[in-house]
Write an enzyme that holds these catalytic residues in place. Structure first.
Site, PDB file in Angstrom:
ATOM      1  N   ASP A   7       0.869  -1.178   0.000  1.00 42.87           N
ATOM      2  CA  ASP A   7       0.000   0.000   0.000  1.00 42.87           C
ATOM      3  C   ASP A   7       0.909   1.233   0.000  1.00 42.87           C
ATOM      4  O   ASP A   7       2.142   1.108  -0.195  1.00 42.87           O
ATOM      5  CB  ASP A   7      -0.998  -0.039   1.179  1.00 42.87           C
ATOM      6  CG  ASP A   7      -0.353   0.244   2.531  1.00 42.87           C
ATOM      7  OD1 ASP A   7       0.894   0.366   2.605  1.00 42.87           O
ATOM      8  OD2 ASP A   7      -1.090   0.362   3.528  1.00 42.87           O
ATOM      9  N   HIS A   8       0.317   2.400   0.235  1.00 43.86           N
ATOM     10  CA  HIS A   8       1.111   3.639   0.198  1.00 43.86           C
ATOM     11  C   HIS A   8       2.230   3.636   1.234  1.00 43.86           C
ATOM     12  O   HIS A   8       3.295   4.187   1.002  1.00 43.86           O
ATOM     13  CB  HIS A   8       0.187   4.845   0.411  1.00 43.86           C
ATOM     14  CG  HIS A   8      -0.656   4.745   1.645  1.00 43.86           C
ATOM     15  ND1 HIS A   8      -1.698   3.843   1.750  1.00 43.86           N
ATOM     16  CD2 HIS A   8      -0.611   5.395   2.833  1.00 43.86           C
ATOM     17  CE1 HIS A   8      -2.261   3.953   2.945  1.00 43.86           C
ATOM     18  NE2 HIS A   8      -1.618   4.881   3.620  1.00 43.86           N
ATOM     19  N   CYS A  64       3.216  -3.050   3.870  1.00 41.58           N
ATOM     20  CA  CYS A  64       2.385  -1.889   4.207  1.00 41.58           C
ATOM     21  C   CYS A  64       3.159  -1.094   5.252  1.00 41.58           C
ATOM     22  O   CYS A  64       4.365  -1.313   5.419  1.00 41.58           O
ATOM     23  CB  CYS A  64       0.976  -2.298   4.652  1.00 41.58           C
ATOM     24  SG  CYS A  64       0.863  -3.230   6.191  1.00 41.58           S
ATOM     25  N   GLY A  65       2.511  -0.178   5.936  1.00 45.44           N
ATOM     26  CA  GLY A  65       3.253   0.649   6.887  1.00 45.44           C
ATOM     27  C   GLY A  65       3.916  -0.184   7.972  1.00 45.44           C
ATOM     28  O   GLY A  65       5.105  -0.033   8.262  1.00 45.44           O
ATOM     29  N   THR A  66       3.138  -1.075   8.548  1.00 40.08           N
ATOM     30  CA  THR A  66       3.670  -1.951   9.607  1.00 40.08           C
ATOM     31  C   THR A  66       3.926  -3.376   9.133  1.00 40.08           C
ATOM     32  O   THR A  66       4.622  -4.129   9.803  1.00 40.08           O
ATOM     33  CB  THR A  66       2.642  -2.063  10.752  1.00 40.08           C
ATOM     34  OG1 THR A  66       1.418  -2.566  10.185  1.00 40.08           O
ATOM     35  CG2 THR A  66       2.391  -0.717  11.417  1.00 40.08           C
ATOM     36  N   GLY A  67       3.301  -3.766   8.039  1.00 41.05           N
ATOM     37  CA  GLY A  67       3.320  -5.164   7.586  1.00 41.05           C
ATOM     38  C   GLY A  67       2.220  -5.981   8.244  1.00 41.05           C
ATOM     39  O   GLY A  67       2.013  -7.145   7.889  1.00 41.05           O
ATOM     40  N   ILE A  68       1.515  -5.373   9.185  1.00 40.65           N
ATOM     41  CA  ILE A  68       0.537  -6.146   9.964  1.00 40.65           C
ATOM     42  C   ILE A  68      -0.767  -6.345   9.183  1.00 40.65           C
ATOM     43  O   ILE A  68      -1.212  -7.479   8.972  1.00 40.65           O
ATOM     44  CB  ILE A  68       0.267  -5.470  11.331  1.00 40.65           C
ATOM     45  CG1 ILE A  68       1.553  -5.453  12.171  1.00 40.65           C
ATOM     46  CG2 ILE A  68      -0.838  -6.216  12.086  1.00 40.65           C
ATOM     47  CD1 ILE A  68       1.453  -4.627  13.459  1.00 40.65           C
ATOM     48  N   HIS A  97      11.007 -23.583   8.907  1.00 33.15           N
ATOM     49  CA  HIS A  97      10.023 -24.247   9.769  1.00 33.15           C
ATOM     50  C   HIS A  97       8.591 -24.159   9.229  1.00 33.15           C
ATOM     51  O   HIS A  97       7.825 -25.096   9.375  1.00 33.15           O
ATOM     52  CB  HIS A  97      10.025 -23.613  11.172  1.00 33.15           C
ATOM     53  CG  HIS A  97      11.290 -23.853  11.931  1.00 33.15           C
ATOM     54  ND1 HIS A  97      11.375 -23.743  13.295  1.00 33.15           N
ATOM     55  CD2 HIS A  97      12.541 -24.203  11.520  1.00 33.15           C
ATOM     56  CE1 HIS A  97      12.607 -24.008  13.697  1.00 33.15           C
ATOM     57  NE2 HIS A  97      13.338 -24.282  12.636  1.00 33.15           N
ATOM     58  N   ASN A  98       8.217 -22.997   8.696  1.00 35.47           N
ATOM     59  CA  ASN A  98       6.813 -22.780   8.301  1.00 35.47           C
ATOM     60  C   ASN A  98       6.600 -22.884   6.794  1.00 35.47           C
ATOM     61  O   ASN A  98       5.469 -22.771   6.331  1.00 35.47           O
ATOM     62  CB  ASN A  98       6.323 -21.391   8.748  1.00 35.47           C
ATOM     63  CG  ASN A  98       6.723 -21.005  10.149  1.00 35.47           C
ATOM     64  OD1 ASN A  98       7.363 -19.979  10.376  1.00 35.47           O
ATOM     65  ND2 ASN A  98       6.373 -21.836  11.118  1.00 35.47           N
ATOM     66  N   ARG A 132       8.505 -33.078  11.323  1.00 39.78           N
ATOM     67  CA  ARG A 132       7.737 -32.348  12.343  1.00 39.78           C
ATOM     68  C   ARG A 132       7.204 -31.023  11.813  1.00 39.78           C
ATOM     69  O   ARG A 132       6.112 -30.595  12.179  1.00 39.78           O
ATOM     70  CB  ARG A 132       8.557 -32.137  13.619  1.00 39.78           C
ATOM     71  CG  ARG A 132       9.714 -31.169  13.511  1.00 39.78           C
ATOM     72  CD  ARG A 132      10.515 -31.169  14.821  1.00 39.78           C
ATOM     73  NE  ARG A 132      11.470 -30.072  14.899  1.00 39.78           N
ATOM     74  CZ  ARG A 132      12.619 -30.025  14.237  1.00 39.78           C
ATOM     75  NH1 ARG A 132      12.958 -31.021  13.426  1.00 39.78           N
ATOM     76  NH2 ARG A 132      13.435 -28.993  14.367  1.00 39.78           N
ATOM     77  N   HIS A 133       7.950 -30.422  10.907  1.00 36.54           N
ATOM     78  CA  HIS A 133       7.472 -29.156  10.330  1.00 36.54           C
ATOM     79  C   HIS A 133       6.362 -29.398   9.302  1.00 36.54           C
ATOM     80  O   HIS A 133       5.392 -28.642   9.236  1.00 36.54           O
ATOM     81  CB  HIS A 133       8.635 -28.376   9.721  1.00 36.54           C
ATOM     82  CG  HIS A 133       9.627 -27.943  10.755  1.00 36.54           C
ATOM     83  ND1 HIS A 133       9.262 -27.290  11.905  1.00 36.54           N
ATOM     84  CD2 HIS A 133      10.975 -28.095  10.831  1.00 36.54           C
ATOM     85  CE1 HIS A 133      10.325 -27.053  12.647  1.00 36.54           C
ATOM     86  NE2 HIS A 133      11.386 -27.538  12.024  1.00 36.54           N
TER      87      HIS A 133
HETATM   88  C1  RB5 Z   1      -1.748   2.919   6.512  1.00 33.86           C
HETATM   89  O1  RB5 Z   1      -1.672   4.150   7.130  1.00 33.86           O
HETATM   90  C2  RB5 Z   1      -1.414   1.821   7.493  1.00 33.86           C
HETATM   91  O2  RB5 Z   1      -2.474   1.639   8.370  1.00 33.86           O
HETATM   92  C3  RB5 Z   1      -1.091   0.533   6.779  1.00 33.86           C
HETATM   93  O3  RB5 Z   1      -0.045   0.745   5.901  1.00 33.86           O
HETATM   94  C4  RB5 Z   1      -0.675  -0.623   7.651  1.00 33.86           C
HETATM   95  O4  RB5 Z   1       0.315  -0.257   8.536  1.00 33.86           O
HETATM   96  C5  RB5 Z   1      -1.762  -1.376   8.281  1.00 33.86           C
HETATM   97  O5  RB5 Z   1      -1.566  -2.398   8.961  1.00 33.86           O
END
Ligand code: RB5
Length: 153
Positions: A7-8, A64-68, A97-98, A132-133
Site C-alpha cells: 500500500d502507500h 504496508c506501513g507496519t506489515g501487519i 520451519h513454516n 515435524r514441520h
Molecule cells: C496505513 O496508514 C497503514 O495503516 C497501513 O499501511 C498498515 O500499517 C496497516 O496495517
C-alpha cells in the site's frame, strides 16, 4: 516468479526491493500499488495471495506501513503462510520451519538495507522438509478440534 504488493506505506520500500530483484535477475510481477497516494492494503494482499494460490507466482512479498494489516489479510487465504519479519533470523526460520510463501514487512519499520537482507534470506532459504514441520504445517490447514485442544472443557 515473485509476486509483489504494497500500500502507500510500503510503496517506497517496494521500489528498493524491485531494485534488488532486478539486480539479481529475479523475475517478479508487481500487483500495485503504484504511488504513495493513500490506498487500502487488503486489495494488494488479496491480489498477491491469489497469484500464489493459482500458481502464477511461487512466493510473494507484501509491504504496508507496519506489515501487519497486509499479512493479516493474506493469511485469510487457504494455503497462504505470510510471515511478518523485521529481522533475518525470523526470515530464515519461517522458511525452514513454516515454509512461508509470503514475506511481509513494514515500510515504516525496517530500513531499506535491512529489508533487502531479509528478502535475500527469505528467497534463498529452502524449506527444511523435516517431518515435524510438515506435520505442523498440515495442522494449520486442518479444522481445529477444540476438544483435543482443551481436554478439560
Ligand atoms: C496505513 O496508514 C497503514 O495503516 C497501513 O499501511 C498498515 O500499517 C496497516 O496495517
Amino acid at each position: 516468479m515473485i509476486a509483489l504488493g504494497c500500500d502507500h506505506g510500503g510503496y517506497e520500500l517496494k521500489q528498493e526491493i524491485i531494485k534488488y530483484l532486478e539486480e539479481n535477475n529475479i523475475e517478479y510481477k508487481d500487483f500495485g500499488c503504484d504511488s504513495t497516494d493513500s490506498t487500502d492494503y487488503p486489495i494488494y494482499a488479496k491480489r498477491v495471495a491469489i497469484a500464489i494460490q493459482n500458481g502464477d507466482c511461487e512466493k510473494g512479498i507484501l509491504i504496508c506501513g507496519t506489515g501487519i494489516g497486509i499479512s493479516i489479510t493474506a493469511n485469510k487465504f487457504k494455503g497462504i503462510r505470510a510471515a511478518l519479519c523485521s529481522d533475518c533470523f525470523s526470515a530464515e526460520a519461517t522458511r525452514l520451519h513454516n515454509n512461508a510463501n509470503i514475506l511481509a514487512m513494514g515500510g515504516r519499520v525496517v530500513g531499506p538495507g535491512l529489508a533487502v537482507k531479509i528478502v535475500d534470506t527469505f528467497l534463498n532459504t529452502p524449506f527444511s522438509e523435516e517431518e515435524r514441520h510438515i506435520r505442523r504445517i498440515k495442522q494449520i490447514e486442518e479444522d481445529t478440534d477444540i476438544t483435543d485442544a482443551y481436554p478439560e472443557i
